[in-house]
Design an enzyme around this catalytic site. Structure first.
Site, PDB file in Angstrom:
ATOM      1  N   HIS A 141      -7.020  21.959  61.446  1.00 29.33           N
ATOM      2  CA  HIS A 141      -5.703  22.269  60.877  1.00 29.33           C
ATOM      3  C   HIS A 141      -4.706  22.609  61.994  1.00 29.33           C
ATOM      4  CE1 HIS A 141      -3.115  24.290  57.708  1.00 29.33           C
ATOM      5  NE2 HIS A 141      -2.710  24.953  58.780  1.00 29.33           N
ATOM      6  N   GLU A 142      -5.110  23.490  62.910  1.00 28.59           N
ATOM      7  CA  GLU A 142      -4.180  23.893  63.974  1.00 28.59           C
ATOM      8  C   GLU A 142      -3.889  22.721  64.911  1.00 28.59           C
ATOM      9  OE1 GLU A 142      -2.740  26.433  63.288  1.00 28.59           O
ATOM     10  OE2 GLU A 142      -4.191  27.489  62.041  1.00 28.59           O
TER      11      GLU A 142
ATOM     12  N   HIS B 231      -0.997  20.810  63.493  1.00 28.63           N
ATOM     13  CA  HIS B 231       0.324  21.375  63.843  1.00 28.63           C
ATOM     14  C   HIS B 231       0.685  21.025  65.286  1.00 28.63           C
ATOM     15  CE1 HIS B 231       0.873  23.621  60.206  1.00 28.63           C
ATOM     16  NE2 HIS B 231      -0.076  24.506  60.436  1.00 28.63           N
TER      17      HIS B 231
HETATM   18 ZN    ZN Z   1      -1.046  25.978  59.196  1.00 28.24          ZN
END
Ligand code: ZN
Length: 423
Positions: A220-221, A224
């Site tokens: 997830h990170e 980003h």
């Molecule tokens: Zn997030």
């Protein structure tokens, strides 16, 4: 109003905190202006969103070359017991590589309406084998920080960061939860990179939090870091509208349906059903890595997300994947005449803790090389192992007290073990 139990509310608060914290990280170094051809260079986020549209218009999203990202993992620890072994780091990198290549074992759980847009992002992460000084490294640095204070995390990140345009910096906080990241348009900032709490890092270990043991927080990170928003990003203004312009609203991705609520659940896998003002019903992609959910619920990046991430690696983060940088960081892809990826075994060493000598059992009689690495990731000793040797003496007299990693390598085999030296 959705009713939430206390645990869920707390999870939302924590995750939202990290989301806000990410947004508050220092902006991109103004000396670096990658979009000087656009009139929006004063707004790197908007400029990147413009860039993605041009990337598609030019057909560059059709490229299928593999993008490799040299990575350094920084383990912050206080008590030695909180430190994490390299196998745990490798399990995290492996999980991310499977997720980004759509080789994750749970692809079968992607619902049928989203299977057609599921993407192999053709992006991989490589633990660097050459550090910024040109010295050998395993791409992991252990930082002993007595009395670690999470309030000072940004200063620890700044103090330990490797050159952020040449390495992805991935920090792990002791006994931490959640995570946060800089965005792609913050490339080069002094805290550029991302953070994951140790309780959500890697795929094995007794301190892992229930539901967060598939490495999904790192995935997830990394999303980003490569320019992705949450699937529910900026959706609230479009409450009740089913399909507003998709490449300029919400998460700016057309194949992840707009979501206008934070009606996610970390308690169970959500179906994502939403009702529109006109009576229509649709489903959000709640199994997306950029939704908020348990690792056991997330299993897919979409084609549109793949495009944004590859656009980032074509622009703001292009130096990471350049052939010169891959060579400088030791992340060039292996060729047939290079040694294969090693099979890792656990090394036995005694006494442990040790004082002046350690006896190490060599798992194979084929010889090789023994190295000793200190807690900061520096090689402090190297010794050749003759063929036929099954046990070797390693003198540790003169080395400071602390914990060390032993490593043995020979062609396709390697072993690692942790030892403590006392004084
Ligand atoms: Zn997030």
């Amino acid at each position: 109003m959705m009713l939430l139990n206390q645990k869920t509310r707390r999870a939302i608060a924590i995750l939202y905190f990290f989301y806000v914290a990410a947004a508050l990280l220092p902006a991109q170094n103004p000396c670096r202006a990658p979009f000087n051809t656009t009139e929006r260079s004063d707004d790197p986020e908007a400029a990147f969103n413009d860039y993605v549209r041009r990337f598609v218009a030019d057909g560059r999203h059709l490229n299928t070359d593999l993008k490799t990202i040299p990575t350094v993992v920084h383990i912050f620890y206080d008590a030695a017991a909180d430190s994490l072994p390299i196998e745990r780091v490798q399990s995290q990198i492996t999980a991310m590589n499977l997720d980004f290549r759509r080789l994750n074992p749970d692809t079968v759980k992607t619902r049928s309406q989203f299977k057609a847009v599921a993407a192999d992002c053709q992006i991989e992460f490589c633990l660097a084998s050459i550090d910024p000084q040109g010295q050998p490294t395993r791409g992991v640095v252990w930082h002993h920080i007595p009395g670690f204070n999470p309030d000072l995390l940004a200063s620890f990140m700044q103090a330990t960061q490797w050159p952020p345009l040449h390495y992805l910096n991935f920090w792990v906080t002791p006994n931490g939860e959640g995570g946060f990241s800089s965005f792609a348009w913050e490339a080069g900032s002094e805290t550029d990179g991302f953070v994951v709490g140790a309780k959500q890092f890697g795929t094995f270990g007794s301190n892992l939090k229930d539901g967060f043991n598939e490495g999904g927080t790192g995935t997830h990170e990394a999303g980003h870091y490569l320019g992705l928003y949450h699937t529910f990003h900026d959706g609230f203004p479009y409450l009740g509208q089913c399909f507003p312009p998709c490449d300029s609203t919400g998460d700016h991705v057309c194949d992840t349906p707009l979501d206008w609520t934070l009606a996610f659940s970390t308690e169970q896998c959500e179906d994502g059903q939403r009702f529109c003002d006109n009576g229509a019903v649709f489903f959000t992609m709640s199994e997306n890595y950029m939704a908020y959910a348990f690792d056991t619920c997330t299993n897919v990046f979409s084609q549109g997300q793949r495009i944004r991430m590859r656009a980032a690696l074509d622009s703001l983060r292009a130096e990471l994947c350049s052939p010169a940088n891959l060579a400088a960081t030791g992340c060039l892809p292996p060729t047939n005449d290079q040694e294969p990826m090693p099979v890792v075994q656990k090394l036995q060493a005694f006494p442990n803790p040790a004082h002046d000598m350690v006896y190490v059992q060599i798992p194979s009689a084929s010889g090789g090389q023994i190295r000793l690495w200190n807690g900061q990731g520096n090689a402090v000793l190297s010794q050749t192992v003759s063929p036929g040797t099954t046990e070797i003496q390693v003198p540790v007299v003169g080395l400071p007290a602390g914990f060390y990693w032993l490593e043995w390598r020979n062609n396709g085999l390697s072993g690692v073990g942790k030892i403590v030296i006392w004084r």
